[in-house]
Scaffold this motif. Sequence first.
Motif, PDB file in Angstrom:
ATOM      1  N   ALA A 175       0.819  -1.209   0.000  1.00  0.00           N
ATOM      2  CA  ALA A 175       0.000   0.000   0.000  1.00  0.00           C
ATOM      3  C   ALA A 175       0.857   1.265   0.000  1.00  0.00           C
ATOM      4  O   ALA A 175       0.494   2.278  -0.608  1.00  0.00           O
ATOM      5  CB  ALA A 175      -0.935   0.001   1.208  1.00  0.00           C
ATOM      6  N   ALA A 176       2.017   1.205   0.675  1.00  0.00           N
ATOM      7  CA  ALA A 176       2.905   2.363   0.772  1.00  0.00           C
ATOM      8  C   ALA A 176       3.801   2.528  -0.451  1.00  0.00           C
ATOM      9  O   ALA A 176       4.496   3.531  -0.579  1.00  0.00           O
ATOM     10  CB  ALA A 176       3.760   2.257   2.033  1.00  0.00           C
ATOM     11  N   GLY A 177       3.799   1.544  -1.336  1.00  0.00           N
ATOM     12  CA  GLY A 177       4.618   1.631  -2.535  1.00  0.00           C
ATOM     13  C   GLY A 177       5.992   1.024  -2.402  1.00  0.00           C
ATOM     14  O   GLY A 177       6.761   0.998  -3.375  1.00  0.00           O
ATOM     15  N   THR A 182      15.935   3.185  -5.703  1.00  0.00           N
ATOM     16  CA  THR A 182      16.932   4.232  -5.884  1.00  0.00           C
ATOM     17  C   THR A 182      18.332   3.741  -5.515  1.00  0.00           C
ATOM     18  O   THR A 182      18.505   2.712  -4.865  1.00  0.00           O
ATOM     19  CB  THR A 182      16.595   5.426  -4.989  1.00  0.00           C
ATOM     20  OG1 THR A 182      16.380   4.961  -3.645  1.00  0.00           O
ATOM     21  CG2 THR A 182      15.341   6.122  -5.462  1.00  0.00           C
ATOM     22  N   LYS A 183      19.323   4.548  -5.911  1.00  0.00           N
ATOM     23  CA  LYS A 183      20.699   4.300  -5.500  1.00  0.00           C
ATOM     24  C   LYS A 183      20.907   4.841  -4.092  1.00  0.00           C
ATOM     25  O   LYS A 183      20.218   5.766  -3.658  1.00  0.00           O
ATOM     26  CB  LYS A 183      21.669   4.974  -6.467  1.00  0.00           C
ATOM     27  CG  LYS A 183      21.611   4.447  -7.883  1.00  0.00           C
ATOM     28  CD  LYS A 183      22.583   5.203  -8.777  1.00  0.00           C
ATOM     29  CE  LYS A 183      22.521   4.695 -10.205  1.00  0.00           C
ATOM     30  NZ  LYS A 183      23.437   5.452 -11.106  1.00  0.00           N
ATOM     31  N   ILE A 184      21.885   4.287  -3.395  1.00  0.00           N
ATOM     32  CA  ILE A 184      22.129   4.663  -2.013  1.00  0.00           C
ATOM     33  C   ILE A 184      22.488   6.141  -1.883  1.00  0.00           C
ATOM     34  O   ILE A 184      22.172   6.789  -0.890  1.00  0.00           O
ATOM     35  CB  ILE A 184      23.234   3.767  -1.395  1.00  0.00           C
ATOM     36  CG1 ILE A 184      23.341   4.017   0.112  1.00  0.00           C
ATOM     37  CG2 ILE A 184      24.571   3.990  -2.087  1.00  0.00           C
ATOM     38  CD1 ILE A 184      24.268   3.048   0.801  1.00  0.00           C
ATOM     39  N   GLU A 185      23.152   6.703  -2.905  1.00  0.00           N
ATOM     40  CA  GLU A 185      23.581   8.087  -2.823  1.00  0.00           C
ATOM     41  C   GLU A 185      22.509   9.074  -3.265  1.00  0.00           C
ATOM     42  O   GLU A 185      22.678  10.292  -3.130  1.00  0.00           O
ATOM     43  CB  GLU A 185      24.850   8.311  -3.643  1.00  0.00           C
ATOM     44  CG  GLU A 185      24.727   7.983  -5.113  1.00  0.00           C
ATOM     45  CD  GLU A 185      25.145   6.558  -5.430  1.00  0.00           C
ATOM     46  OE1 GLU A 185      25.753   6.344  -6.497  1.00  0.00           O
ATOM     47  OE2 GLU A 185      24.865   5.657  -4.614  1.00  0.00           O
ATOM     48  N   ASP A 186      21.391   8.576  -3.775  1.00  0.00           N
ATOM     49  CA  ASP A 186      20.346   9.456  -4.284  1.00  0.00           C
ATOM     50  C   ASP A 186      19.266   9.763  -3.266  1.00  0.00           C
ATOM     51  O   ASP A 186      18.662  10.844  -3.288  1.00  0.00           O
ATOM     52  CB  ASP A 186      19.697   8.838  -5.529  1.00  0.00           C
ATOM     53  CG  ASP A 186      20.623   8.831  -6.728  1.00  0.00           C
ATOM     54  OD1 ASP A 186      21.635   9.546  -6.693  1.00  0.00           O
ATOM     55  OD2 ASP A 186      20.340   8.095  -7.690  1.00  0.00           O
ATOM     56  N   LEU A 187      18.968   8.802  -2.399  1.00  0.00           N
ATOM     57  CA  LEU A 187      17.828   8.954  -1.503  1.00  0.00           C
ATOM     58  C   LEU A 187      17.948   7.978  -0.342  1.00  0.00           C
ATOM     59  O   LEU A 187      18.411   6.845  -0.522  1.00  0.00           O
ATOM     60  CB  LEU A 187      16.525   8.669  -2.266  1.00  0.00           C
ATOM     61  CG  LEU A 187      15.217   8.760  -1.504  1.00  0.00           C
ATOM     62  CD1 LEU A 187      14.887  10.222  -1.213  1.00  0.00           C
ATOM     63  CD2 LEU A 187      14.075   8.139  -2.318  1.00  0.00           C
ATOM     64  N   HIS A 188      17.557   8.419   0.850  1.00  0.00           N
ATOM     65  CA  HIS A 188      17.454   7.490   1.981  1.00  0.00           C
ATOM     66  C   HIS A 188      16.125   6.753   1.830  1.00  0.00           C
ATOM     67  O   HIS A 188      15.067   7.268   2.202  1.00  0.00           O
ATOM     68  CB  HIS A 188      17.513   8.253   3.308  1.00  0.00           C
ATOM     69  CG  HIS A 188      18.863   8.795   3.635  1.00  0.00           C
ATOM     70  ND1 HIS A 188      19.974   7.987   3.768  1.00  0.00           N
ATOM     71  CD2 HIS A 188      19.293  10.050   3.856  1.00  0.00           C
ATOM     72  CE1 HIS A 188      21.035   8.719   4.069  1.00  0.00           C
ATOM     73  NE2 HIS A 188      20.650   9.979   4.117  1.00  0.00           N
ATOM     74  N   LEU A 193      10.128   5.357   2.775  1.00  0.00           N
ATOM     75  CA  LEU A 193       9.115   4.363   3.104  1.00  0.00           C
ATOM     76  C   LEU A 193       8.341   4.768   4.351  1.00  0.00           C
ATOM     77  O   LEU A 193       7.112   4.675   4.386  1.00  0.00           O
ATOM     78  CB  LEU A 193       9.763   2.991   3.302  1.00  0.00           C
ATOM     79  CG  LEU A 193       8.806   1.870   3.730  1.00  0.00           C
ATOM     80  CD1 LEU A 193       7.747   1.618   2.658  1.00  0.00           C
ATOM     81  CD2 LEU A 193       9.576   0.587   4.031  1.00  0.00           C
ATOM     82  N   VAL A 194       9.056   5.209   5.388  1.00  0.00           N
ATOM     83  CA  VAL A 194       8.388   5.618   6.623  1.00  0.00           C
ATOM     84  C   VAL A 194       7.394   6.747   6.356  1.00  0.00           C
ATOM     85  O   VAL A 194       6.260   6.732   6.845  1.00  0.00           O
ATOM     86  CB  VAL A 194       9.416   6.037   7.689  1.00  0.00           C
ATOM     87  CG1 VAL A 194       8.739   6.774   8.845  1.00  0.00           C
ATOM     88  CG2 VAL A 194      10.155   4.818   8.225  1.00  0.00           C
TER      89      VAL A 194
END
Length: 244
Positions: A175-177, A182-188, A193-194
């Motif tokens: 439900a949350a998608g 992503t790559k590790i350096e692009d987004l946490h 997700l949280v």
Amino acid sequence: MPVFNEAAGILPTLEALRAQRDADFDAVFVDNASTDGSADVIHRFIAQHGLTRWRVIVEPQKGTGAAADTGMRAAIAAGATLLARTDADCLPRADWTASIRRALTERGLRLVGGELIARRDEGTSLVTRAVLRGAVHLAEGFGRIRSGNRDPAYLGPYLMAAGCNVGITADLYVAAGGFPRTKIEDLHEDRALVNAVRRLTRAYARRSDVVVFGSSRRVRAWGLKNTLLWYKDHAYRPEHVDIR
């Protein structure tokens, strides 16, 4: 479990998973285009110990988000209703799977973020380990006032649920998608997700009984200050982020 070039150090992690008191789980290792034979190490361990519910799958799209999402969705496709993620440089405490199962069933939670404690077997000083643990809680406090984590659409407060120690129900994950691919350096991807979960439910919490011992290898490579800046929106961006 996402895996990228962990052949030299993954055995303690595999042993920690095999030592879980609640062994009623399937393990999905996602080889994220490793070039060092990581998958072979895992396959040998599986064969040696007869772990018929453990398997290795491949995700060629590099990135912790992509690999983690592939693993979660493979588990769901196989019938899993409860999901948990840790990473290949971490040591889940012996009651990790039991504690996550308890939190997601008996406690009525749909997402749980656990405690992340620095490993004691990497030569990191007691002071540095204490600072790192304190930094996790400080980061969560900062996250609650950070503008990017505040929105009237959120149903509950910000929770820092590190990707290497998170449990979630399968229905909420879908439900949350899921983890952004992503790559590790692009987004946490764990923060993303949280925040997606916060738009759907208030049934999430930090649990101090869900414990994973995480690697401090970034601290050894980058120093404490730069490591903390890395986790603060990638304010520190080294040329190589995959530290081995």
